[in-house]
Design an enzyme around this catalytic site. Structure first.
Site, PDB file in Angstrom:
ATOM      1  N   ALA A  48       2.323   7.240   2.387  1.00 33.93           N
ATOM      2  CA  ALA A  48       2.099   8.605   1.700  1.00 33.93           C
ATOM      3  C   ALA A  48       0.905   9.009   1.955  1.00 33.93           C
ATOM      4  O   ALA A  48       0.788  10.319   1.624  1.00 33.93           O
ATOM      5  CB  ALA A  48       2.560   8.531   0.337  1.00 33.93           C
ATOM      6  N   ALA A 139       2.751   2.686   9.213  1.00 28.27           N
ATOM      7  CA  ALA A 139       2.009   2.264  10.417  1.00 28.27           C
ATOM      8  C   ALA A 139       1.127   1.228  10.123  1.00 28.27           C
ATOM      9  O   ALA A 139      -0.151   1.478   9.490  1.00 28.27           O
ATOM     10  CB  ALA A 139       1.520   3.478  11.193  1.00 28.27           C
ATOM     11  N   TYR A 234       4.768   2.210  25.698  1.00 28.20           N
ATOM     12  CA  TYR A 234       5.311   2.581  24.577  1.00 28.20           C
ATOM     13  C   TYR A 234       6.637   2.053  24.548  1.00 28.20           C
ATOM     14  O   TYR A 234       6.971   1.128  23.801  1.00 28.20           O
ATOM     15  CB  TYR A 234       5.015   4.045  24.207  1.00 28.20           C
ATOM     16  CG  TYR A 234       5.259   4.380  22.815  1.00 28.20           C
ATOM     17  CD1 TYR A 234       4.035   4.474  21.886  1.00 28.20           C
ATOM     18  CD2 TYR A 234       6.353   4.557  22.351  1.00 28.20           C
ATOM     19  CE1 TYR A 234       4.328   4.493  20.655  1.00 28.20           C
ATOM     20  CE2 TYR A 234       6.502   4.367  20.981  1.00 28.20           C
ATOM     21  CZ  TYR A 234       5.658   4.529  19.932  1.00 28.20           C
ATOM     22  OH  TYR A 234       5.705   4.651  18.649  1.00 28.20           O
ATOM     23  N   LEU A 272       1.099  12.717  18.314  1.00 29.61           N
ATOM     24  CA  LEU A 272       0.222  13.560  17.497  1.00 29.61           C
ATOM     25  C   LEU A 272      -1.130  12.667  17.296  1.00 29.61           C
ATOM     26  O   LEU A 272      -0.986  11.193  17.343  1.00 29.61           O
ATOM     27  CB  LEU A 272       0.487  13.969  16.024  1.00 29.61           C
ATOM     28  CG  LEU A 272       1.425  15.251  16.193  1.00 29.61           C
ATOM     29  CD1 LEU A 272       2.215  15.432  14.632  1.00 29.61           C
ATOM     30  CD2 LEU A 272       0.487  16.302  16.510  1.00 29.61           C
ATOM     31  N   THR A 274      -3.143  10.407  15.393  1.00 30.25           N
ATOM     32  CA  THR A 274      -3.342   9.811  14.056  1.00 30.25           C
ATOM     33  C   THR A 274      -4.274   8.445  14.418  1.00 30.25           C
ATOM     34  O   THR A 274      -4.616   8.072  15.438  1.00 30.25           O
ATOM     35  CB  THR A 274      -2.190   9.328  13.469  1.00 30.25           C
ATOM     36  OG1 THR A 274      -1.415   8.357  14.342  1.00 30.25           O
ATOM     37  CG2 THR A 274      -1.157  10.681  13.112  1.00 30.25           C
TER      38      THR A 274
HETATM   39  P1  NAI Z   1      -0.915   6.852   9.747  1.00 29.64           P
HETATM   40  O1  NAI Z   1      -1.878   5.518  10.265  1.00 29.64           O
HETATM   41  O2  NAI Z   1      -1.193   8.199   9.633  1.00 29.64           O
HETATM   42  O3  NAI Z   1       0.071   6.459   8.431  1.00 29.64           O
HETATM   43  C1  NAI Z   1       0.131   5.075   7.947  1.00 29.64           C
HETATM   44  C2  NAI Z   1       0.523   4.969   6.583  1.00 29.64           C
HETATM   45  O4  NAI Z   1       0.786   3.694   6.152  1.00 29.64           O
HETATM   46  C3  NAI Z   1      -0.842   5.159   5.675  1.00 29.64           C
HETATM   47  O5  NAI Z   1      -0.151   5.961   4.474  1.00 29.64           O
HETATM   48  C4  NAI Z   1      -1.070   3.894   5.136  1.00 29.64           C
HETATM   49  O6  NAI Z   1      -1.957   3.883   4.016  1.00 29.64           O
HETATM   50  C5  NAI Z   1       0.039   3.087   5.092  1.00 29.64           C
HETATM   51  N1  NAI Z   1       0.163   1.699   5.081  1.00 29.64           N
HETATM   52  C6  NAI Z   1      -0.206   0.970   6.241  1.00 29.64           C
HETATM   53  N2  NAI Z   1      -0.109  -0.197   5.978  1.00 29.64           N
HETATM   54  C7  NAI Z   1       0.264  -0.296   4.670  1.00 29.64           C
HETATM   55  C8  NAI Z   1       0.690  -1.541   3.989  1.00 29.64           C
HETATM   56  N3  NAI Z   1       0.673  -2.777   4.272  1.00 29.64           N
HETATM   57  N4  NAI Z   1       1.194  -1.195   2.760  1.00 29.64           N
HETATM   58  C9  NAI Z   1       1.216   0.050   2.275  1.00 29.64           C
HETATM   59  N5  NAI Z   1       0.983   1.221   2.867  1.00 29.64           N
HETATM   60  C10 NAI Z   1       0.471   0.854   4.226  1.00 29.64           C
HETATM   61  O7  NAI Z   1       0.440   6.807  10.970  1.00 29.64           O
HETATM   62  P2  NAI Z   1       1.521   7.761  11.408  1.00 29.64           P
HETATM   63  O8  NAI Z   1       1.009   8.204  12.549  1.00 29.64           O
HETATM   64  O9  NAI Z   1       1.698   9.096  10.373  1.00 29.64           O
HETATM   65  O10 NAI Z   1       2.855   6.894  11.574  1.00 29.64           O
HETATM   66  C11 NAI Z   1       3.790   6.820  10.617  1.00 29.64           C
HETATM   67  C12 NAI Z   1       5.100   6.612  11.225  1.00 29.64           C
HETATM   68  O11 NAI Z   1       5.366   7.647  12.238  1.00 29.64           O
HETATM   69  C13 NAI Z   1       5.184   5.430  12.173  1.00 29.64           C
HETATM   70  O12 NAI Z   1       6.490   4.519  12.144  1.00 29.64           O
HETATM   71  C14 NAI Z   1       4.926   5.978  13.593  1.00 29.64           C
HETATM   72  O13 NAI Z   1       5.168   4.827  14.602  1.00 29.64           O
HETATM   73  C15 NAI Z   1       5.675   7.046  13.285  1.00 29.64           C
HETATM   74  N6  NAI Z   1       5.159   8.191  14.494  1.00 29.64           N
HETATM   75  C16 NAI Z   1       3.735   8.302  14.949  1.00 29.64           C
HETATM   76  C17 NAI Z   1       3.752   9.189  15.880  1.00 29.64           C
HETATM   77  C18 NAI Z   1       2.287   9.709  16.355  1.00 29.64           C
HETATM   78  O14 NAI Z   1       1.941  10.058  17.560  1.00 29.64           O
HETATM   79  N7  NAI Z   1       1.211   9.524  15.589  1.00 29.64           N
HETATM   80  C19 NAI Z   1       5.055  10.074  16.641  1.00 29.64           C
HETATM   81  C20 NAI Z   1       6.082   9.575  16.291  1.00 29.64           C
HETATM   82  C21 NAI Z   1       6.131   8.734  15.250  1.00 29.64           C
END
Ligand code: NAI
Ligand code: NA
Length: 395
Positions: A48, A139, A234, A272, A274
């Site tokens: 979150a 992630a 990917y 995006l 990140t």
């Molecule tokens: P992010 O890195 O911004 O967010 C990851 C979140 O997971 C953070 O809140 C972090 O604290 C939490 N986290 C990580 N390991 C953890 C653990 N062991 N326990 C508890 N919390 C943990 O990543 P993002 O980019 O928002 O990714 C979220 C989802 O969206 C992923 O499934 C990703 O593959 C997907 N996604 C991302 C895209 C992109 O371009 N960034 C595009 C489409 C999907």
């Protein structure tokens, strides 16, 4: 202290509390400006604190007036050392949510573990009785399996053959050739163990067996597809196998929710900037060209715009539209034929010399630094920041 960005490779080691707070406030204002969404009222967000998960929490709270519990894994601040950005984001979110009279509590720890699951379930029991939505947005590069203690590491590799293509170092703007060796040994199953659907299902099974899911319950996780340019690393690479598994798990979870009239969805989101995506070779070059084209077309979106549109026009519309594989698509503008054709042309032309003109490197860099609370408009970076920021509803 004055906090400045300190980068090492694809990560930034510092983060700015005021910049992170401003980012969260800007996202909240955006959601408020778009009007109410008739969505879930008691929401658990796993992952979150940053990216799509944070945007989902903000949209639930400030779009639908939802009570939210956030689970994440972030580093608290210590004497002379800033916290990780997700810590500051969550502090700012909770402060604003509480000001608005909304319930918001958080749990910081490893979401893959039995302990954190139990702590979260206990909190739901005590405070909310039941929830009507789980957003699963983790992630992570690693996962320790809660039953066996085995620690899995995910990798970003092609499958079957070596991959060679262009990439850019967005700090220097240098475009070069990269070559990535194909997956070997247990690479594929390890990546599936970390980023596939098993943990998502574990969460829903645990919540269900404790009677914590209300009738009509919904859960959603996020996936990515992308163009043929990035396919080898990917969608057809190790991470793609994990996404295949995640997408298949949605059907298994939906089956398990039948008696509750519940449903599990996967939404395919846009590429995006990140923390996770900056580390994937080739993706930064693709994103910098994509941003240029989408901004010129007036169809660029960040995480908050994506999730607002996902909730408003897809998830909570009268009938949720899905593709032939049962997925919600909010990557529709990224994947538009004219957009992809233009990106493919620019890709061929991209060199160190041409990229500053044909790509949006500046936009990439700004988004990257914004993740850590830097280069945010309206923040005075010359001002000392000394207070240790607490998350008000942290358990
Ligand atoms: P992010 O890195 O911004 O967010 C990851 C979140 O997971 C953070 O809140 C972090 O604290 C939490 N986290 C990580 N390991 C953890 C653990 N062991 N326990 C508890 N919390 C943990 O990543 P993002 O980019 O928002 O990714 C979220 C989802 O969206 C992923 O499934 C990703 O593959 C997907 N996604 C991302 C895209 C992109 O371009 N960034 C595009 C489409 C999907
Ligand atoms: Na997230």
């Amino acid at each position: 202290m004055i906090i400045e960005p300190r980068t090492r490779g694809f990560i930034c080691l510092t983060s700015h509390p005021k910049g992170c707070e401003q980012n969260v406030i800007d996202q909240i204002e955006y959601i408020k400006s778009k009007g109410a969404i008739d969505g879930a009222k008691k929401v658990l967000v796993i992952g979150a604190s940053t990216g799509f998960g944070l945007a989902s929490r903000i949209t639930s709270a400030f779009g639908s007036g939802a009570s939210t519990i956030g689970v994440f894994f972030e580093k608290p601040p210590s004497e002379g050392r800033p916290a990780s950005p997700g810590w500051y984001n969550s502090a700012a979110f909770e402060k604003e949510a509480h000001k608005a009279g909304l319930y918001a509590k958080s749990i910081n720890g490893d979401a893959f573990s039995n302990e954190i699951k139990k702590q979260t379930l206990d909190l739901i029991k005590a405070d909310l009785a039941q929830i009507d939505m789980v957003i699963y947005s983790l992630a992570s590069p690693v996962r320790t399996h809660p039953d066996t203690g085995v620690k899995y590491k995910s990798v970003l590799k092609p499958i079957g053959a070596k991959f060679q293509n262009k990439t850019v170092d967005f700090h220097t703007g240098v475009v070069s050739e990269v070559s990535i060796e194909p997956a070997e040994g247990d690479d594929i199953e390890n990546t599936v163990a970390v980023m596939g659907g098993e943990d998502w299902k574990m969460w829903i099974d645990d919540l269900k067996s404790e009677g914590l899911l209300s009738e009509g319950f919904t859960t959603i996780a996020y996936s990515y597809i992308g163009p043929s340019l990035t396919e080898a690393v990917y969608r057809k690479g190790t991470i793609g196998r994990a996404k295949d598994d995640l997408e298949a798990t949605a059907f298994t979870i939906s089956d398990s929710l039948k008696a509750l009239k519940g449903k599990a969805y996967v939404s395919v989101n846009k590429a995006l900037v990140t923390q996770a995506s900056s580390a994937i070779p080739v993706i930064p070059l693709y994103i910098s060209l994509l941003y240029k084209v989408m901004k010129a077309e007036g169809i660029h979106e960040g995480c908050i715009e994506q999730i607002q549109r996902l909730f408003q026009d897809r998830l909570y519309s009268a009938k949720t539209p899905i593709d032939d594989k049962g997925r919600i698509r909010i990557d529709d503008w990224e994947m538009r034929a004219d957009v992809q054709a233009r990106v493919a042309e620019l890709w061929k032309e991209a060199t160190t010399e041409t990229l500053p003109k044909i790509g949006d490197l500046k936009g990439y860099e700004k988004d990257f630094f914004n993740l850590f609370g830097f280069m945010v408009e309206g923040v005075d970076y010359d001002k000392d920041v000394n207070e240790i920021v607490e998350i008000p509803g942290l358990q």
